[in-house]
Design an enzyme around this catalytic site. Structure first.
Site, short mmCIF file in Angstrom:
data_model
loop_
_atom_site.label_atom_id
_atom_site.label_comp_id
_atom_site.label_asym_id
_atom_site.label_seq_id
_atom_site.Cartn_x
_atom_site.Cartn_y
_atom_site.Cartn_z
CG ASN A 8 -1.98 1.17 1.33
OD1 ASN A 8 -1.35 2.11 0.90
ND2 ASN A 8 -3.12 0.54 1.93
CB ALA A 9 1.99 3.56 -2.83
CE LYS A 25 -1.98 -0.25 6.14
NZ LYS A 25 -1.71 -1.56 6.47
CG ASP A 77 -3.52 -7.29 10.30
OD1 ASP A 77 -3.83 -7.12 9.03
OD2 ASP A 77 -4.21 -7.98 11.00
CG PHE A 107 -8.04 4.32 4.08
CD1 PHE A 107 -7.25 5.05 4.85
CD2 PHE A 107 -8.06 3.06 4.28
CE1 PHE A 107 -6.41 4.37 5.95
CE2 PHE A 107 -7.22 2.15 5.32
CZ PHE A 107 -6.55 3.15 6.36
N GLY A 108 -11.32 3.66 4.17
CA GLY A 108 -11.87 2.35 4.92
C GLY A 108 -13.13 3.03 5.74
CG ASP A 144 -10.51 6.96 7.98
OD1 ASP A 144 -10.26 6.27 9.06
OD2 ASP A 144 -9.37 7.50 7.44
CE LYS A 197 -6.81 7.38 9.71
NZ LYS A 197 -6.95 6.49 8.59
P1 IMP Z 1 -4.89 -3.37 6.86
O1 IMP Z 1 -4.03 -3.14 7.94
O2 IMP Z 1 -4.29 -2.51 5.55
O3 IMP Z 1 -4.88 -4.89 6.48
O4 IMP Z 1 -6.25 -2.81 6.93
C1 IMP Z 1 -7.56 -3.48 7.07
C2 IMP Z 1 -8.84 -2.86 6.96
O5 IMP Z 1 -8.94 -2.25 8.33
C3 IMP Z 1 -8.68 -1.53 5.82
O6 IMP Z 1 -9.05 -2.24 4.67
C4 IMP Z 1 -9.75 -1.03 6.34
O7 IMP Z 1 -11.18 -1.45 5.92
C5 IMP Z 1 -9.71 -1.09 7.96
N1 IMP Z 1 -8.80 -0.04 8.52
C6 IMP Z 1 -7.76 -0.06 9.05
N2 IMP Z 1 -7.09 0.88 9.40
C7 IMP Z 1 -8.08 1.96 8.98
C8 IMP Z 1 -7.95 3.34 9.27
O8 IMP Z 1 -7.15 4.02 9.64
N3 IMP Z 1 -9.20 4.02 8.90
C9 IMP Z 1 -10.30 3.33 8.17
N4 IMP Z 1 -10.20 2.06 8.00
C10 IMP Z 1 -9.12 1.47 8.55
#
Ligand code: IMP
Length: 211
Positions: free
Chosen positions: A11-12, A14, A76, A159-160, A162, A182
């Site tokens: 993930n660029a 991150k 993770d 994202f996600g 949020d 954030k």
């Molecule tokens: P991973 O750590 O990239 O595997 O993230 C897993 C999933 O958790 C992401 O795809 C998001 O759906 C959710 N997630 C993790 N961190 C965040 C955040 O900071 N904001 C929103 N969603 C998050």
């Protein structure tokens, strides 16, 4: 000399966040993607699996090259909702099914919480970072941030989950914060700060952790 640290992520976005947060004295580099199992039962197990998997994959790098046995970390993270007995948890990325996007995951979350009243909509974002070298785990760092799940999306940043994650002390959803705000309040920011301070202490203490 700067500590050279590799980040096991494809993930660029991150990677850039980690690089910007590291500051002077710690240089963070990306790595080519490596397919890794995510079969752990906890955030920590999954972070360790990923860190060790990347670390093992680099074992064949030529002696003397920067990629021979580098210090690397993997993270993770996910959302833990109390009224859903911890779901989506380690399955946060694919809550609404394999390949689910953020919109589908957020809609499912709203649907599952539709009968849960405000005070019971407590949740946490959790992040675990695992530090590895040479196929072994050196240390893990875990942080969480507590908030509430809104009943409708707010803000357009991040994202996600949020837009649904509300931080009572700021009176804002994560998606309403600037990236800097954030990071200051997030599970990932806090876990990464633990890693940075561990690295600084280890370096200052002259430890043989292999830095
Ligand atoms: P991973 O750590 O990239 O595997 O993230 C897993 C999933 O958790 C992401 O795809 C998001 O759906 C959710 N997630 C993790 N961190 C965040 C955040 O900071 N904001 C929103 N969603 C998050």
């Amino acid at each position: 000399m700067a500590v050279r640290l590799y980040c096991a992520t494809s993930n660029a976005g991150k990677l850039l966040e980690f690089q910007q947060a590291a500051g002077d004295g710690i240089a963070i580099h990306g790595l080519p993607p490596v397919p890794c199992p995510e079969s752990g039962a906890t955030f920590e197990e999954n972070a360790v699996l990923k860190a060790v998997c990347y670390s093992e994959a680099l074992r064949g790098a030529p002696e003397g090259s920067p990629l021979a046995s580098p210090l690397l970390f993997a993270d993770d993270s996910g959302l833990v909702v109390d009224a859903l007995e911890g779901a989506p948890g380690i399955h946060s990325a694919r809550f609404a099914g394999p390949g689910a996007d953020d919109a589908a995951n957020n809609s499912l979350l709203l649907e599952k919480l539709s009968h849960v009243p405000g005070p019971r909509r407590t949740a946490s974002f959790v992040c675990c970072i695992a530090l590895s070298r040479g196929g072994g785990v050196i240390q893990t760092f875990q942080a969480e941030v507590k908030g509430m799940i809104l009943d409708e999306q707010r803000g357009s940043g991040g994202f996600g989950y949020d837009p649904l994650f509300y931080l009572p002390e700021l009176g804002r959803a994560f998606a309403e914060l600037t990236p800097e705000q954030k990071w200051m309040h997030s599970h990932r920011g806090h876990a990464f700060e633990q890693l940075l301070s561990w690295l600084r202490q280890t370096e200052e203490g002259g430890s043989t952790a292999g830095l």
